[in-house]
Design an enzyme around this catalytic site. Structure first.
Site, PDB file in Angstrom:
ATOM      1  N   ARG A  29      16.849  21.439   5.613  1.00 37.72           N
ATOM      2  CA  ARG A  29      16.677  22.881   5.817  1.00 37.72           C
ATOM      3  C   ARG A  29      16.310  23.620   4.526  1.00 37.72           C
ATOM      4  O   ARG A  29      15.887  24.762   4.553  1.00 37.72           O
ATOM      5  CB  ARG A  29      17.962  23.471   6.429  1.00 37.72           C
ATOM      6  CG  ARG A  29      18.172  23.063   7.870  1.00 37.72           C
ATOM      7  CD  ARG A  29      19.584  23.348   8.369  1.00 37.72           C
ATOM      8  NE  ARG A  29      20.539  22.330   7.955  1.00 37.72           N
ATOM      9  CZ  ARG A  29      21.836  22.336   8.281  1.00 37.72           C
ATOM     10  NH1 ARG A  29      22.328  23.319   9.005  1.00 37.72           N
ATOM     11  NH2 ARG A  29      22.637  21.372   7.874  1.00 37.72           N
ATOM     12  N   ASN A  34      15.016  41.707 -44.283  1.00 43.27           N
ATOM     13  CA  ASN A  34      14.407  42.620 -43.326  1.00 43.27           C
ATOM     14  C   ASN A  34      13.025  42.091 -42.967  1.00 43.27           C
ATOM     15  O   ASN A  34      12.165  41.907 -43.837  1.00 43.27           O
ATOM     16  CB  ASN A  34      14.283  44.016 -43.944  1.00 43.27           C
ATOM     17  CG  ASN A  34      13.820  45.014 -42.904  1.00 43.27           C
ATOM     18  OD1 ASN A  34      14.606  45.533 -42.131  1.00 43.27           O
ATOM     19  ND2 ASN A  34      12.520  45.256 -42.872  1.00 43.27           N
ATOM     20  N   SER A  87       2.513  44.087 -46.559  1.00 43.32           N
ATOM     21  CA  SER A  87       2.187  44.126 -45.128  1.00 43.32           C
ATOM     22  C   SER A  87       0.870  43.430 -44.848  1.00 43.32           C
ATOM     23  O   SER A  87      -0.044  43.461 -45.669  1.00 43.32           O
ATOM     24  CB  SER A  87       2.039  45.579 -44.671  1.00 43.32           C
ATOM     25  OG  SER A  87       3.251  46.222 -44.839  1.00 43.32           O
TER      26      SER A  87
END
Ligand code: UD1
Ligand code: MG
Length: 453
Positions: A18, A363, A409
């Protein structure tokens, strides 16, 4: 073996048709653990149990899983799935202690509790030859109905064999049955498959026991503790019930859920105290969250360790092998995998940190990616304590950023950076004074000429 020892027989040989699945039914998970695992754990919680698992001949996946969960487990093969009574017959060779109690449990009732089973075994040891577990079903469809006479149990009639009157009975058989082992051979010998399904039913033990003057009684539990899983809809219903149970346990242990119904837990999720969990958070298996941590909305965690007072999310994905340190912060749209984020370090926005260490107090700026994979191998990125990784940096592993170093960056870092140094690895900015004005003037002139103005 002590007298009245307990053998638990776990039935898992059924085809589970089932479910419409290639995966054996009892391996379908509830709260991140196969149903069979929940049942084995409940059975193992009953004192003095040795366990026999009954599987079909082609069910190595089931027996291998169970062996991994419980080393002492014995496995019996039921050659043809001819019913629950036939499955117990397959286990009989492993039941040697005739003074003991045999507890049969079904692999498809993942919500069954140890204490309920222990109560049944106790009753069987001291007062009754056969003890069955019953419950009042809201909708009894599909379950075996328990026919009673006062407080005695007369027989169990399967749904497909029930008369109209019997069908109206809402007291149903939950699956677990405790039987004094001395009666087992006789009860097995009486089974026939003369019924609607052509199967040897375990449930017939009750009528045969009564005919032989055995004492048959029932222990009753709530439906939410014993509902059986035969279909995907049943699976969803059992999952919902297990989630309710896990959430209640977590809250009792000191966790605040801002909206409990939207938090999904795993069977092994561990929480300390004073933890706050926001809306729509998923804890997949293997998570441990220490006291004082906050998990904000829409975060997904798996195989992760979250330190004291750490802050996760909203919208964080914490993957296996992540270890987020004390008071560290993982912000929105950050994915971590096999990453150790040490105390107080911050990865606040839009980053992928995989196969990496981020040292204490470092960080990591927005958009930082550890490039850990070359299509074949994974490499490690080590970011030192107190380092500052500028936004939108790509750290091409293997690479090491020294303690206290600064990264400009937008850097694509392919070489190690020394402690306390500044590294910038990006195209140099150039400026051509007046270039834009000249460019515009030239193009506006061309446009005017071609449009004839
Ligand atoms: C069974 C009971 C029913 C009860 C319900 C509770 C019988 C005849 N019926 O029905 O009274 O209300 O459970 O959930 O016992 N299995 C085997 N070998 C087999 C058949 C089944 O090992 O040949 C195992 C299955 O893997 C499963 C368990 O036994 O774990 C129960 O089988 P299932 O087919 O689900 O029985 P139900 O129809 O649910
Ligand atoms: Mg069933």
């Amino acid at each position: 073996m002590t007298s009245k020892a307990l053998t638990t027989v776990v039935l898992a040989a059924g085809k589970g048709t089932r479910m419409k699945s290639r995966l054996p039914k009892v391996l379908h998970p509830i709260a991140g653990r196969p149903m069979l695992g929940h049942v084995l754990a409940a059975a193992a919680g009953v004192d003095g149990a040795q366990t026999v698992l009954v599987v079909g001949p082609d069910m190595d996946a089931v027996s291998n899983y169970a062996a991994g969960e419980q080393r002492e487990l014995k496995t019996a093969i039921q050659e043809k799935q001819a019913g629950t009574g036939d499955a117990v017959r397959a286990a009989a060779a492993h039941i040697s202690d005739r003074d003991g109690v045999v507890l049969v449990v079904f692999g498809d009732t993942p919500l069954v509790r140890s204490a309920t089973l222990a109560g049944m075994v106790d009753r069987c040891r001291t007062a009754s030859d056969i003890v069955i577990l019953g419950f009042e079903a809201k909708d009894p469809t599909g379950y075996g109905r328990i026919v009673t006479d006062g407080d005695k149990v007369v027989r169990i009639v399967e749904h497909k064999d029930a008369s109209e009157k019997e069908s109206a009975i809402r007291l149903c058989f939950g699956g677990p049955m405790a039987v004094r082992a001395q009666h087992l051979p006789q009860l097995l010998s009486k089974l026939t498959n003369d019924n609607a399904q052509g199967e040897f039913y375990l449930t017939d033990f009750v009528a045969h026991g009564r005919a032989a003057d055995l004492d048959c009684s029932s222990v009753i539990c709530s439906e939410s503790d014993i509902q059986g899983v035969n279909s995907r809809a049943d699976l969803a219903s059992a999952e919902a019930e297990m989630q309710k149970r896990l959430r209640a346990d977590a809250m009792a242990g000191g966790v605040t859920f801002l909206d409990p119904d939207t938090v999904y837990l795993s069977f092994d999720t561990e929480f300390g105290e004073d933890i706050t969990v926001g809306q729509n958070v998923v804890f997949a298996p293997g998570c441990r969250v220490a006291s004082g941590a906050t998990i904000k909305a829409f975060s997904h965690l798996e195989g992760a360790e979250i330190g004291e007072g750490a802050e996760i999310g909203p919208f964080a994905r914490i993957r296996p092998g992540s270890n987020i340190g004390r008071k560290a912060k993982i912000g929105n749209f950050v994915e971590t995998k096999k990453a150790k984020i040490e105390e107080g370090a911050k990865v606040s926005h839009l980053s992928y940190i995989g196969d990496a260490r981020v040292g204490a107090g470092a960080n990591v700026g927005a958009g930082t990616i550890t490039c850990n994979y070359d299509g074949y191998n994974k490499f490690f990125t080590d970011i030192g304590a107190g380092a500052f990784v500028g936004s939108n940096s790509s750290l091409v592993a293997p690479v090491k950023i020294g303690d206290g170093a600064y990264l400009g960056s937008g850097s694509v870092v392919t070489k190690d950076v020394s402690a306390d140094a500044l590294a910038v690895a990006r195209g140099k900015q150039i400026e051509k004074p007046g270039w834009a004005a000249a460019f515009r003037a030239k193009n506006e002139g061309i446009k005017k000429a071609s449009s004839g103005d």
